[in-house]
Design an enzyme around this catalytic site. Structure first.
Site, PDB file in Angstrom:
ATOM      1  N   GLU A 235       0.821  -1.204   0.000  1.00 49.99           N
ATOM      2  CA  GLU A 235       0.000   0.000   0.000  1.00 49.99           C
ATOM      3  C   GLU A 235       0.868   1.274   0.000  1.00 49.99           C
ATOM      4  O   GLU A 235       1.778   1.407   0.819  1.00 49.99           O
ATOM      5  CB  GLU A 235      -0.922  -0.025   1.230  1.00 49.99           C
ATOM      6  CG  GLU A 235      -1.806   1.190   1.392  1.00 49.99           C
ATOM      7  CD  GLU A 235      -2.710   1.440   0.204  1.00 49.99           C
ATOM      8  OE1 GLU A 235      -3.335   0.498  -0.294  1.00 49.99           O
ATOM      9  OE2 GLU A 235      -2.770   2.598  -0.251  1.00 49.99           O
TER      10      GLU A 235
ATOM     11  N   THR B  29      -5.825   1.796  -5.427  1.00 45.43           N
ATOM     12  CA  THR B  29      -5.481   0.368  -5.334  1.00 45.43           C
ATOM     13  C   THR B  29      -6.224  -0.453  -6.384  1.00 45.43           C
ATOM     14  O   THR B  29      -5.651  -1.343  -7.011  1.00 45.43           O
ATOM     15  CB  THR B  29      -5.842  -0.215  -3.944  1.00 45.43           C
ATOM     16  OG1 THR B  29      -5.311   0.622  -2.930  1.00 45.43           O
ATOM     17  CG2 THR B  29      -5.286  -1.614  -3.775  1.00 45.43           C
TER      18      THR B  29
ATOM     19  N   HIS C 151      -1.462   3.174   4.773  1.00 42.17           N
ATOM     20  CA  HIS C 151      -2.455   3.953   4.038  1.00 42.17           C
ATOM     21  C   HIS C 151      -2.586   5.327   4.678  1.00 42.17           C
ATOM     22  O   HIS C 151      -2.560   5.443   5.899  1.00 42.17           O
ATOM     23  CB  HIS C 151      -3.803   3.220   4.054  1.00 42.17           C
ATOM     24  CG  HIS C 151      -4.795   3.769   3.075  1.00 42.17           C
ATOM     25  ND1 HIS C 151      -5.389   4.999   3.228  1.00 42.17           N
ATOM     26  CD2 HIS C 151      -5.270   3.255   1.913  1.00 42.17           C
ATOM     27  CE1 HIS C 151      -6.196   5.221   2.205  1.00 42.17           C
ATOM     28  NE2 HIS C 151      -6.135   4.180   1.383  1.00 42.17           N
TER      29      HIS C 151
ATOM     30  N   ASP D 207       1.466  -0.093  -4.966  1.00 44.09           N
ATOM     31  CA  ASP D 207       0.259   0.128  -5.777  1.00 44.09           C
ATOM     32  C   ASP D 207       0.200   1.522  -6.405  1.00 44.09           C
ATOM     33  O   ASP D 207      -0.212   1.671  -7.551  1.00 44.09           O
ATOM     34  CB  ASP D 207      -1.035  -0.202  -5.003  1.00 44.09           C
ATOM     35  CG  ASP D 207      -1.261   0.634  -3.754  1.00 44.09           C
ATOM     36  OD1 ASP D 207      -0.352   1.362  -3.332  1.00 44.09           O
ATOM     37  OD2 ASP D 207      -2.373   0.539  -3.183  1.00 44.09           O
ATOM     38  N   HIS D 208       0.629   2.548  -5.657  1.00 39.76           N
ATOM     39  CA  HIS D 208       0.566   3.932  -6.152  1.00 39.76           C
ATOM     40  C   HIS D 208       1.333   4.813  -5.178  1.00 39.76           C
ATOM     41  O   HIS D 208       1.817   4.321  -4.156  1.00 39.76           O
ATOM     42  CB  HIS D 208      -0.890   4.399  -6.284  1.00 39.76           C
ATOM     43  CG  HIS D 208      -1.699   4.123  -5.053  1.00 39.76           C
ATOM     44  ND1 HIS D 208      -1.558   4.843  -3.880  1.00 39.76           N
ATOM     45  CD2 HIS D 208      -2.629   3.162  -4.786  1.00 39.76           C
ATOM     46  CE1 HIS D 208      -2.376   4.358  -2.968  1.00 39.76           C
ATOM     47  NE2 HIS D 208      -3.033   3.326  -3.483  1.00 39.76           N
TER      48      HIS D 208
HETATM   49  C1  GP9 Z   1      -9.000  -0.339   0.534  1.00 36.62           C
HETATM   50  C2  GP9 Z   1      -7.563  -0.360   0.186  1.00 36.62           C
HETATM   51  C3  GP9 Z   1      -7.012   1.028   0.072  1.00 36.62           C
HETATM   52  O1  GP9 Z   1      -9.640  -1.561   0.472  1.00 36.62           O
HETATM   53  O2  GP9 Z   1      -7.350  -1.093  -0.970  1.00 36.62           O
HETATM   54  O3  GP9 Z   1      -7.530   1.663  -1.021  1.00 36.62           O
HETATM   55  P1  GP9 Z   1      -6.894   2.950  -1.706  1.00 36.62           P
HETATM   56  O4  GP9 Z   1      -7.472   4.151  -1.023  1.00 36.62           O
HETATM   57  O5  GP9 Z   1      -5.420   2.921  -1.556  1.00 36.62           O
HETATM   58  O6  GP9 Z   1      -7.323   2.817  -3.103  1.00 36.62           O
HETATM   59 MN    MN Z   2      -3.786   1.810  -2.179  1.00 38.01          MN
END
Ligand code: GP9
Ligand code: MN
Length: 419
Positions: free
Chosen positions: A38, A80, A195, A254-255
């Site tokens: 994340e 994500t 996150h 992921d980003h």
């Molecule tokens: C939520 C998690 C985080 O289920 O995948 O989401 P994001 O805000 O990073 O897209």
């Molecule tokens: Mn994410």
């Protein structure tokens, strides 16, 4: 009509690359363990804060893996879920909105579905509500066999923070459920602790506090460090449970996690004068590694070619010995000798091995110098545009309904009229 897909298929075929012979099928039959990190950006890798590594485990693990240094995320507003979309389809997410919400009923031919044909069982482990990002619906279209969502975890006050179950607990409980999966499996893990806004209990802070003007960046360093510890324990547990040896393990950021609002603190951390548009594009790099016990530990490699999330699907399928010749996708195998290093971000900016184009300004990739002869970049404008436009057309037109999965070919017009 299906002619629209044929035009795209022709473009994809003209860019086709041959898999590398000595890599094709080297992970055949292994369990796949794919982990989404994340909000993890590459700048944390191999970086020390006050003499302490932010990612000590990852830094060591890279030394036993194939690591891609110039690997970019290609996500947009779907965050994500966009990264999941890229990995499953090797199609681009949308410029606006989240394709997971807007086009979950489309026909897709996902990594999960392709592997299912080869006898794989697929499962996603994520300790959030199954409807978040509309995952429960999209996973049906991806033919994910099992979604292990928040209801399958023991989540309580002690073991959760911020967005939910903390990563150490999450992996701990996940491995216990993994043991019951039919093998071979394609398992997909989505972490959560790192996150925004990067909250963490005092006892989980494993690195001295960073003290920039940005509270967010300071907390981020802590949660990335914590995530690193969770990954370490995950791998240890896979080993002790006998799930490590016969696997292929992939880690992917992921980003981005730190937005441009924190440019000043970020510049200080990186030791740069300021975060220019060029630097900001370079900050869109996320870690990507492939780890295969018995293979990459003996011959680890650092890859410097420009690449992105779009390339994962063909790269992984080829390692598993699955041919992708007639599969509609935009990425290319990162090990292929004729892989063209070219990565287009979802906002249209793009990166080649020599140059980076940001909002129409051309920079030397390695130095960030502005290139006056813009043609060296602009000759790729058309390719960048084609990639995104063709991918969008597939999604908006639901064009994969004109693809015959059994025959692995685009359905001819007369045939589709009968269907
Ligand atoms: C939520 C998690 C985080 O289920 O995948 O989401 P994001 O805000 O990073 O897209
Ligand atoms: Mn994410």
């Amino acid at each position: 009509d299906s002619n629209r897909l044929t035009e795209i298929e022709n473009y994809i075929k003209s860019n086709k690359t041959e898999p590398k012979e000595d890599k094709f099928g080297i992970a055949e039959g292994r369990n796949v363990i794919f982990v989404t990190l994340e909000s993890t950006q590459s700048f944390v890798v191999d970086r020390k804060i006050n003499g302490q590594e932010i990612t000590p485990f990852l830094n060591d693990f890279i030394k036993e893996s194939y690591y891609f240094k110039n690997f970019y995320h290609q996500t947009e507003q779907g965050k994500t879920s966009d990264s999941e979309f890229l990995v499953a389809n090797s199609l681009y997410p949308l410029a606006r909105g989240a394709v997971f919400f807007t086009h979950s009923n489309n026909k897709y031919y996902s990594t999960q579905e392709i592997l299912k044909e080869k006898g794989y069982y697929s499962a996603t482990f994520h300790a959030n509500n199954s409807s978040f990002w509309n995952r429960d619906q999209m996973y049906k279209s991806f033919t994910v066999d099992e979604f292990i969502d928040v209801d399958r975890y023991d989540v309580n006050e002690e073991n959760s923070i911020g967005w939910g179950l903390n990563d150490i607990e999450y992996f701990e409980q996940s491995v216990d459920m993994m043991k019951d999966l039919p093998q071979p499996f394609y398992s997909y893990f989505i972490t959560l602790t790192n996150h925004f806004p990067f909250e963490l209990e005092e006892e989980d802070r494993l690195i001295d506090e960073y003290t920039s003007k940005s509270k967010i960046l300071n907390q981020y360093i802590q949660t990335v460090r914590y995530q690193d510890e969770a990954l370490k324990r995950f791998i240890e547990k896979l080993k002790s449970e006998g799930l490590y040896e016969n696997s292929i393990i992939l880690f992917m950021g992921d980003h981005y996690g730190i937005s441009e609002n924190h440019n000043e603190a970020m510049a200080e951390l990186l030791g740069k004068e300021e975060i220019t548009p060029y630097e900001n594009t370079q900050l869109q790099r996320v870690p990507f590694l492939i780890h295969m016990p018995g293979i990459t530990d003996k011959n680890p490699e650092i890859f410097t070619q420009v690449s992105g999330q779009i390339d994962i699907k063909p790269t992984l399928l080829h390692l598993l010995g699955v041919n992708t010749d007639n599969i509609i996708h935009f990425g290319s195998d990162l090990f292929s000798d004729d892989h063209t290093p070219f990565t287009v971000l979802r906002n249209g900016n793009f990166i080649t091995q020599e140059y980076i184009s940001v909002s129409g300004i051309c920079y030397e990739r390695e130095t960030g110098e502005v290139v006056e002869e813009n043609e060296v970049c602009s000759k790729y404008d058309d390719k960048a545009d084609k990639e995104l436009t063709y991918s969008d057309r597939i999604i908006y037109g639901d064009l994969l309904r004109f693809y015959n999965k059994e025959k692995k070919q685009v359905i001819k017009d007369d045939e589709s009229m009968r269907n």
